[in-house]
Design a protein around this motif. Structure first.
Motif, short mmCIF file in Angstrom:
data_model
loop_
_atom_site.label_atom_id
_atom_site.label_comp_id
_atom_site.label_asym_id
_atom_site.label_seq_id
_atom_site.Cartn_x
_atom_site.Cartn_y
_atom_site.Cartn_z
N VAL A 100 -4.49 -9.62 3.48
CA VAL A 100 -3.72 -10.23 4.57
C VAL A 100 -2.31 -9.65 4.59
O VAL A 100 -1.82 -9.19 5.63
N PHE A 101 -1.66 -9.67 3.43
CA PHE A 101 -0.31 -9.10 3.34
C PHE A 101 -0.33 -7.59 3.58
O PHE A 101 0.59 -7.04 4.18
N ALA A 102 -1.39 -6.93 3.13
CA ALA A 102 -1.50 -5.49 3.34
C ALA A 102 -1.57 -5.16 4.83
O ALA A 102 -0.88 -4.25 5.31
N PHE A 103 -2.40 -5.91 5.58
CA PHE A 103 -2.49 -5.66 7.02
C PHE A 103 -1.16 -5.94 7.71
O PHE A 103 -0.77 -5.21 8.62
N LEU A 104 -0.47 -7.00 7.29
CA LEU A 104 0.86 -7.28 7.86
C LEU A 104 1.82 -6.12 7.58
O LEU A 104 2.56 -5.69 8.47
N LEU A 105 1.82 -5.64 6.35
CA LEU A 105 2.70 -4.53 6.00
C LEU A 105 2.30 -3.24 6.71
O LEU A 105 3.16 -2.46 7.12
N LEU A 106 1.00 -3.00 6.86
CA LEU A 106 0.54 -1.83 7.61
C LEU A 106 0.99 -1.91 9.06
O LEU A 106 1.43 -0.93 9.64
N TRP A 107 0.87 -3.11 9.62
CA TRP A 107 1.27 -3.31 11.02
C TRP A 107 2.79 -3.13 11.17
O TRP A 107 3.25 -2.43 12.05
N GLY A 109 4.82 -1.67 9.02
CA GLY A 109 5.23 -0.35 8.57
C GLY A 109 4.76 0.78 9.45
O GLY A 109 5.18 1.92 9.28
N GLY A 110 3.91 0.49 10.42
CA GLY A 110 3.41 1.53 11.31
C GLY A 110 4.51 2.26 12.04
O GLY A 110 4.46 3.47 12.23
N GLU A 111 5.53 1.52 12.42
CA GLU A 111 6.66 2.14 13.11
C GLU A 111 7.47 3.01 12.16
O GLU A 111 8.00 4.03 12.55
N VAL A 112 7.56 2.58 10.91
CA VAL A 112 8.35 3.33 9.93
C VAL A 112 7.57 4.53 9.42
O VAL A 112 8.09 5.64 9.37
N LEU A 113 6.31 4.31 9.05
CA LEU A 113 5.51 5.38 8.46
C LEU A 113 5.07 6.39 9.50
O LEU A 113 5.08 7.59 9.26
N GLY A 114 4.65 5.90 10.66
CA GLY A 114 4.27 6.78 11.75
C GLY A 114 2.98 7.54 11.54
O GLY A 114 2.17 7.65 12.44
N ASP A 115 2.75 8.10 10.35
CA ASP A 115 1.58 8.94 10.11
C ASP A 115 0.45 8.11 9.53
O ASP A 115 0.36 7.90 8.33
N TRP A 116 -0.44 7.60 10.41
CA TRP A 116 -1.55 6.76 9.96
C TRP A 116 -2.63 7.57 9.27
O TRP A 116 -3.49 7.00 8.63
N GLY A 117 -2.58 8.89 9.37
CA GLY A 117 -3.63 9.71 8.80
C GLY A 117 -3.46 9.99 7.32
O GLY A 117 -4.40 10.39 6.66
N SER A 118 -2.29 9.79 6.76
CA SER A 118 -2.10 10.15 5.36
C SER A 118 -2.56 9.02 4.44
O SER A 118 -2.48 7.84 4.77
N LEU A 119 -3.05 9.40 3.28
CA LEU A 119 -3.54 8.44 2.31
C LEU A 119 -2.40 7.55 1.80
O LEU A 119 -2.58 6.35 1.61
N ALA A 120 -1.22 8.12 1.62
CA ALA A 120 -0.08 7.34 1.13
C ALA A 120 0.30 6.24 2.10
O ALA A 120 0.75 5.17 1.68
N SER A 121 0.10 6.46 3.39
CA SER A 121 0.46 5.43 4.38
C SER A 121 -0.49 4.25 4.33
O SER A 121 -0.24 3.24 4.95
N ALA A 122 -1.59 4.36 3.58
CA ALA A 122 -2.48 3.22 3.36
C ALA A 122 -2.29 2.66 1.96
O ALA A 122 -2.23 1.44 1.78
N VAL A 123 -2.15 3.53 0.96
CA VAL A 123 -2.04 3.07 -0.43
C VAL A 123 -0.77 2.26 -0.65
O VAL A 123 -0.82 1.20 -1.28
N VAL A 124 0.34 2.72 -0.15
CA VAL A 124 1.62 2.04 -0.41
C VAL A 124 1.65 0.63 0.17
O VAL A 124 1.92 -0.33 -0.55
N PRO A 125 1.35 0.43 1.46
CA PRO A 125 1.37 -0.95 1.98
C PRO A 125 0.32 -1.85 1.34
O PRO A 125 0.58 -3.04 1.11
N VAL A 126 -0.85 -1.33 1.03
CA VAL A 126 -1.88 -2.16 0.39
C VAL A 126 -1.43 -2.55 -1.02
O VAL A 126 -1.56 -3.72 -1.42
#
Length: 143
Positions: A100-107, A109-126
């Motif tokens: 739940v918190f991971a999805f909130l952070l992904l959502w 952080g999407g504006e900050v991270l921008g690159d949804w394709g990289s593995l780090a943009s999933a690992v860090v928020p999760v």
């Protein structure tokens, strides 16, 4: 809690487990890209009575929903097992709230991270989501 070094150790261990769950799914999907669709049977969908876009879109939507459910439920189960293994107890609240918190952070952080394709943009928020869940669910000391 003694072995983990208090709430900070608990959060760090939970972050490691959350990141490991993402890496595990990444490894499965890298080795077998259609794994989720094969598990839900979306590869075998045919619509002899109603061929066309409606059938294809419906099958894709159902396959997506079932796929997300499989990934989420198995991820929570894997996380609960991993959390118990590293000593984050009780594990169930962390395993349930981590995504739940991971999805909130992904959502968020999407504006900050921008690159949804990289593995780090999933690992860090999760990882951060699981750490936050571990901090929030830390058992309080009884007097």
């Amino acid at each position: 809690m003694g072995m983990l070094g208090g709430p900070a150790g608990r959060a760090l261990a939970a972050a490691g487990v959350g990141g490991a769950v993402v890496l595990a799914w990444w490894a499965v999907l890298s080795a077998w890209p259609s794994a989720v669709f094969t598990l839900v049977g979306a590869d075998d969908v045919s619509c002899p009575d109603a061929p066309g876009w409606g059938c294809a879109i419906g099958a894709a939507f159902v396959g997506f929903l079932l796929g997300v459910t499989i990934v989420l439920v198995s991820g929570i189960g894997l996380a609960a097992w991993g959390l118990r293994l590293v000593g984050v107890l009780p594990a169930a609240p962390v395993a349930a709230l981590g995504p739940v918190f991971a999805f909130l952070l992904l959502w968020l952080g999407g504006e900050v991270l921008g690159d949804w394709g990289s593995l780090a943009s999933a690992v860090v928020p999760v990882s951060l989501g699981y750490a936050l869940a571990a901090l929030i669910t830390t058992p309080r000391a009884r007097a």
